[in-house]
Design a protein around this motif. Structure first.
Motif, PDB file in Angstrom:
ATOM      1  N   GLN A 271       0.826  -1.198   0.000  1.00  0.00           N
ATOM      2  CA  GLN A 271       0.000   0.000   0.000  1.00  0.00           C
ATOM      3  C   GLN A 271       0.866   1.257   0.000  1.00  0.00           C
ATOM      4  O   GLN A 271       1.971   1.278   0.575  1.00  0.00           O
ATOM      5  CB  GLN A 271      -0.919   0.004   1.231  1.00  0.00           C
TER       6      GLN A 271
ATOM      7  N   LEU B 238      -3.761  -6.714   7.103  1.00  0.00           N
ATOM      8  CA  LEU B 238      -4.202  -5.405   7.598  1.00  0.00           C
ATOM      9  C   LEU B 238      -3.108  -4.734   8.425  1.00  0.00           C
ATOM     10  O   LEU B 238      -2.883  -3.529   8.307  1.00  0.00           O
ATOM     11  CB  LEU B 238      -5.479  -5.567   8.432  1.00  0.00           C
TER      12      LEU B 238
ATOM     13  N   ALA C   8      -0.480  -3.450   5.991  1.00  0.00           N
ATOM     14  CA  ALA C   8      -0.975  -2.330   5.189  1.00  0.00           C
ATOM     15  C   ALA C   8      -1.070  -1.053   6.025  1.00  0.00           C
ATOM     16  O   ALA C   8      -0.727   0.041   5.553  1.00  0.00           O
ATOM     17  CB  ALA C   8      -2.336  -2.684   4.598  1.00  0.00           C
ATOM     18  N   LEU C   9      -1.535  -1.177   7.260  1.00  0.00           N
ATOM     19  CA  LEU C   9      -1.616   0.000   8.125  1.00  0.00           C
ATOM     20  C   LEU C   9      -0.231   0.556   8.413  1.00  0.00           C
ATOM     21  O   LEU C   9      -0.027   1.779   8.447  1.00  0.00           O
ATOM     22  CB  LEU C   9      -2.327  -0.367   9.422  1.00  0.00           C
TER      23      LEU C   9
ATOM     24  N   SER D 174       1.014   2.415   5.320  1.00  0.00           N
ATOM     25  CA  SER D 174       0.280   3.647   5.014  1.00  0.00           C
ATOM     26  C   SER D 174       0.773   4.837   5.824  1.00  0.00           C
ATOM     27  O   SER D 174       0.592   5.986   5.411  1.00  0.00           O
ATOM     28  CB  SER D 174      -1.213   3.448   5.271  1.00  0.00           C
TER      29      SER D 174
ATOM     30  N   ILE E  46      -0.477   5.820   8.588  1.00  0.00           N
ATOM     31  CA  ILE E  46      -1.610   6.475   9.236  1.00  0.00           C
ATOM     32  C   ILE E  46      -1.522   6.409  10.749  1.00  0.00           C
ATOM     33  O   ILE E  46      -2.088   7.244  11.455  1.00  0.00           O
ATOM     34  CB  ILE E  46      -2.935   5.857   8.746  1.00  0.00           C
TER      35      ILE E  46
ATOM     36  N   LEU F 108      -8.267   1.596   3.851  1.00  0.00           N
ATOM     37  CA  LEU F 108      -7.279   2.609   4.211  1.00  0.00           C
ATOM     38  C   LEU F 108      -7.710   3.999   3.747  1.00  0.00           C
ATOM     39  O   LEU F 108      -7.516   4.996   4.461  1.00  0.00           O
ATOM     40  CB  LEU F 108      -5.922   2.255   3.613  1.00  0.00           C
TER      41      LEU F 108
ATOM     42  N   GLY G 186      -8.402   6.960   6.307  1.00  0.00           N
ATOM     43  CA  GLY G 186      -7.692   8.222   6.178  1.00  0.00           C
ATOM     44  C   GLY G 186      -8.630   9.413   6.199  1.00  0.00           C
ATOM     45  O   GLY G 186      -8.367  10.418   6.865  1.00  0.00           O
TER      46      GLY G 186
END
Length: 201
Positions: A37, A94, A97-98, A101, A103, A187, A191
């Protein structure tokens, strides 16, 4: 004497027949290697995010690849299995990916035993090949709540249907792509929700 020879011949014939049987296929194990991601934030919008264990029922809680027949019944392959149950694979995807990202300041699982700021919960509703339609179907509900007061940041159901040829390897590829699409959509929604939370009075 004749009877003994007859019994011996029968035994030898049975032994030869048993030896002639082909060996059963070897088990094949598949990982869920979702797409990387893109980074969404230069600075984290959330603090510590915990990704909990996803829930599900029945066949989807087990490791064999599942498929749906034309009559709607779910079946599973005998020798083609996920490396872990699909819920565990999606949880791991997950988490990665988090982290990619940007985030969250930190992304953990419950085993870390660190108090989180936010908790991601999920339920896997579909993760199988529909043979009659020639497509792989993935559906998951994802929720993000505050660990402090239980307030809801995000609640949404995601679904992806990917055309696929028949067979376990094609199913794995299609479900991997479906999972990547779902995670990317999650995501993006997270966001937006985090940005809205930051700008809210």
């Amino acid at each position: 004497m004749i009877l003994s020879r007859l019994l011996l011949s029968c035994a030898m014939a049975a032994l030869v027949a048993a030896c002639a049987q082909p060996a059963p296929p070897k088990d094949r194990f598949y990982r869920l290697e979702t797409a990387r991601q893109s980074a969404l934030f230069s600075t984290p919008a959330l603090g510590i995010v915990e990704v909990g264990h996803l829930s599900t029922d029945g066949v989807l809680s087990e490791r064999p690849l599942a498929y749906q027949d034309a009559d709607g019944a779910l079946g599973r392959y005998r020798y083609d299995l996920w490396a872990e149950p699909p819920t565990a694979l999606l949880q791991g995807a997950l988490v990665e990916a988090l982290r990619q990202s940007g985030i969250a300041a930190t992304v953990i699982t419950p085993e870390t035993r660190v108090p989180p700021d936010w908790i991601v919960r999920g339920r896997l509703n579909r993760f199988e090949m529909t043979t009659a339609a020639g497509q792989a179907n993935a559906a998951v509900e994802l929720t993000v709540v505050s660990a402090r007061d239980g307030s809801l940041l995000l609640l949404k159901s995601y679904q992806a249907n990917i055309s696929s040829a028949a067979g376990p390897q094609a199913e794995v590829a299609a479900l991997t792509r479906a999972s990547s699409d779902i995670i990317a959509a999650f995501l993006a929604d997270l966001g937006r929700a985090a940005q809205t939370m930051k700008t809210s009075p």
